[in-house]
Write an enzyme that holds these catalytic residues in place. Sequence first.
Site, short mmCIF file in Angstrom:
data_model
loop_
_atom_site.label_atom_id
_atom_site.label_comp_id
_atom_site.label_asym_id
_atom_site.label_seq_id
_atom_site.Cartn_x
_atom_site.Cartn_y
_atom_site.Cartn_z
N ASP A 101 72.90 20.39 59.03
CA ASP A 101 73.83 20.30 57.88
C ASP A 101 72.85 20.26 56.52
O ASP A 101 72.05 19.29 56.50
CB ASP A 101 74.88 19.49 58.18
CG ASP A 101 75.82 19.31 56.98
OD1 ASP A 101 77.04 20.11 57.41
OD2 ASP A 101 75.52 18.89 55.87
N ASN A 106 76.13 22.64 44.60
CA ASN A 106 76.80 23.79 43.94
C ASN A 106 77.26 23.20 42.61
O ASN A 106 77.34 24.11 41.70
CB ASN A 106 77.89 24.02 44.96
CG ASN A 106 77.80 25.09 45.92
OD1 ASN A 106 77.12 25.82 45.59
ND2 ASN A 106 78.49 24.88 47.04
N HIS A 164 77.91 28.27 42.42
CA HIS A 164 77.91 28.59 43.68
C HIS A 164 77.16 29.86 44.16
O HIS A 164 76.73 29.77 45.22
CB HIS A 164 79.48 29.01 43.78
CG HIS A 164 79.95 29.16 45.08
ND1 HIS A 164 80.62 28.14 45.87
CD2 HIS A 164 80.01 30.12 46.19
CE1 HIS A 164 80.89 28.60 47.15
NE2 HIS A 164 80.47 29.77 47.18
N ASP A 202 74.63 30.07 47.13
CA ASP A 202 74.64 31.09 48.18
C ASP A 202 73.06 31.42 48.41
O ASP A 202 72.63 31.78 49.54
CB ASP A 202 75.38 32.35 47.75
CG ASP A 202 76.66 32.26 47.81
OD1 ASP A 202 77.30 31.20 48.39
OD2 ASP A 202 77.57 32.99 47.32
N GLU A 214 77.94 25.00 55.00
CA GLU A 214 76.42 24.98 54.88
C GLU A 214 75.94 24.08 56.24
O GLU A 214 74.89 23.36 55.89
CB GLU A 214 76.24 23.97 53.51
CG GLU A 214 77.20 23.11 53.36
CD GLU A 214 77.53 21.91 54.23
OE1 GLU A 214 78.23 21.95 54.96
OE2 GLU A 214 77.09 20.70 53.88
P1 GH3 Z 1 76.49 15.87 53.30
O1 GH3 Z 1 75.20 15.39 52.70
O2 GH3 Z 1 77.46 14.79 53.73
O3 GH3 Z 1 76.62 16.97 54.03
O4 GH3 Z 1 77.27 16.37 51.70
P2 GH3 Z 1 77.59 17.79 51.41
O5 GH3 Z 1 77.95 17.75 49.92
O6 GH3 Z 1 76.65 18.71 51.81
O7 GH3 Z 1 78.94 18.01 52.17
P3 GH3 Z 1 80.42 18.47 51.81
O8 GH3 Z 1 81.04 18.90 53.13
O9 GH3 Z 1 80.89 17.41 50.97
O10 GH3 Z 1 80.12 19.94 51.15
C1 GH3 Z 1 79.88 20.73 51.50
C2 GH3 Z 1 79.73 21.84 50.32
O11 GH3 Z 1 79.19 23.15 50.83
C3 GH3 Z 1 81.06 22.11 49.80
C4 GH3 Z 1 81.09 23.62 49.62
O12 GH3 Z 1 81.45 24.16 48.33
C5 GH3 Z 1 80.05 24.20 50.04
N1 GH3 Z 1 79.65 25.49 50.64
C6 GH3 Z 1 80.46 25.51 51.75
N2 GH3 Z 1 80.03 27.27 52.08
C7 GH3 Z 1 79.49 27.55 51.12
C8 GH3 Z 1 78.94 28.83 50.65
O13 GH3 Z 1 79.17 29.78 51.31
N3 GH3 Z 1 78.27 29.16 49.57
C9 GH3 Z 1 78.20 28.28 48.86
N4 GH3 Z 1 77.50 28.26 47.50
N5 GH3 Z 1 78.46 26.66 48.95
C10 GH3 Z 1 79.36 26.53 50.22
MG MG Z 2 76.24 18.91 53.78
#
Ligand code: GH3
Ligand code: MG
Length: 312
Positions: free
Chosen positions: A185, A193, A198, A202, A229
């Site tokens: 992760d 982001n 965003h 990506d 992610e």
């Molecule tokens: P942690 O260290 O606990 O993993 O914190 P985190 O911020 O990585 O985890 P959290 O679950 O709070 O946020 C995940 C983020 O990943 C939020 C979401 O917008 C982003 N995300 C998920 N899928 C995609 C994607 O396809 N593209 C982009 N740019 N961002 C994404």
């Molecule tokens: Mg994360």
Amino acid sequence: MSTGSDFPNLVSGSNQQNKVLVADDDPMMGEFLGAILEQIADVTVVSSGEAALKALETDAYDVVLLDVEMPGMGGLEACKAIKSSPDTSHISVIIVTARIGDKMEVDALDLGATDFIVKPFVAKIVLARVRNHLIMQAQARQLRLLSMSDGLTGIANRRCFDQTLENECSRAARTNTPLSLLLIDVDRFKQYNDHYGHSQGDECLKKIAKALTLSARRAGDLVARVGGEEFAFIFPNTDKDSLIAIAQSVSMHVSELALSHIDGIDGKVTISIGGTTLDGTNQPISGSAIYMKADELLYKAKEAGRNCAVIE
Ligand code: GH3
Ligand code: MG
């Protein structure tokens, strides 16, 4: 006669992938069909139903032409075997016969045959028929590929991962071999982001996916994007010591990207890893159970401060 010279572009950009197997006990007929079909595919000619099934065990074919009457296993019996195995049921089977009739036609269709060629045949009709089946096979292959790959990164998607994990769990139990799993992760990706936007997020995910593929080195290894992610690896026949070494290489490849992250650990994009191994002597376990175990360990890595791996 159509030479099929426009065919490669229609199907796959190359006729390398188009493979046809012909089974006919009459050597002249086999040779004749082979010569016709060589214009549009790699052709293998065998002389019995048994030999056709054996060839299918070692090589992937798109279309199989089966003569009905051959000594030993005939074409209909071979067709039944091909269509009842999950490994070969997708292959187009064309029955070649001199004695077509309602009953034969219904029997063959019931067994899953896709088409007929009646002897004596006209070469250009055989070519056109097989070409159409090859086109359909190429389209089906493309669809299978699309349904199994992640649109953003191009690596395997969650569906592919789940199916592969179930298969590998069964295989590990059957063969008493170890099976290892890593979940990854990206740390603080929400902040990434929020700060960079965003679309740069990506791009970051694409670079990480590419770096991860460097650690899936053996033929059976799989790396997939299993969530926003989140990524995951399946390593068949891999014990815990090897998994620990692989986890280190995964972290190294991501840190070598040196992606800046203003809110990241030491100003960089980092990952946390949870990993576990079925040691080959465990009771059979479902894919979802081993996944949950790795997920718990990933959670521990997050609690331990991120940018680390917990492997148990
Ligand atoms: P942690 O260290 O606990 O993993 O914190 P985190 O911020 O990585 O985890 P959290 O679950 O709070 O946020 C995940 C983020 O990943 C939020 C979401 O917008 C982003 N995300 C998920 N899928 C995609 C994607 O396809 N593209 C982009 N740019 N961002 C994404
Ligand atoms: Mg994360």
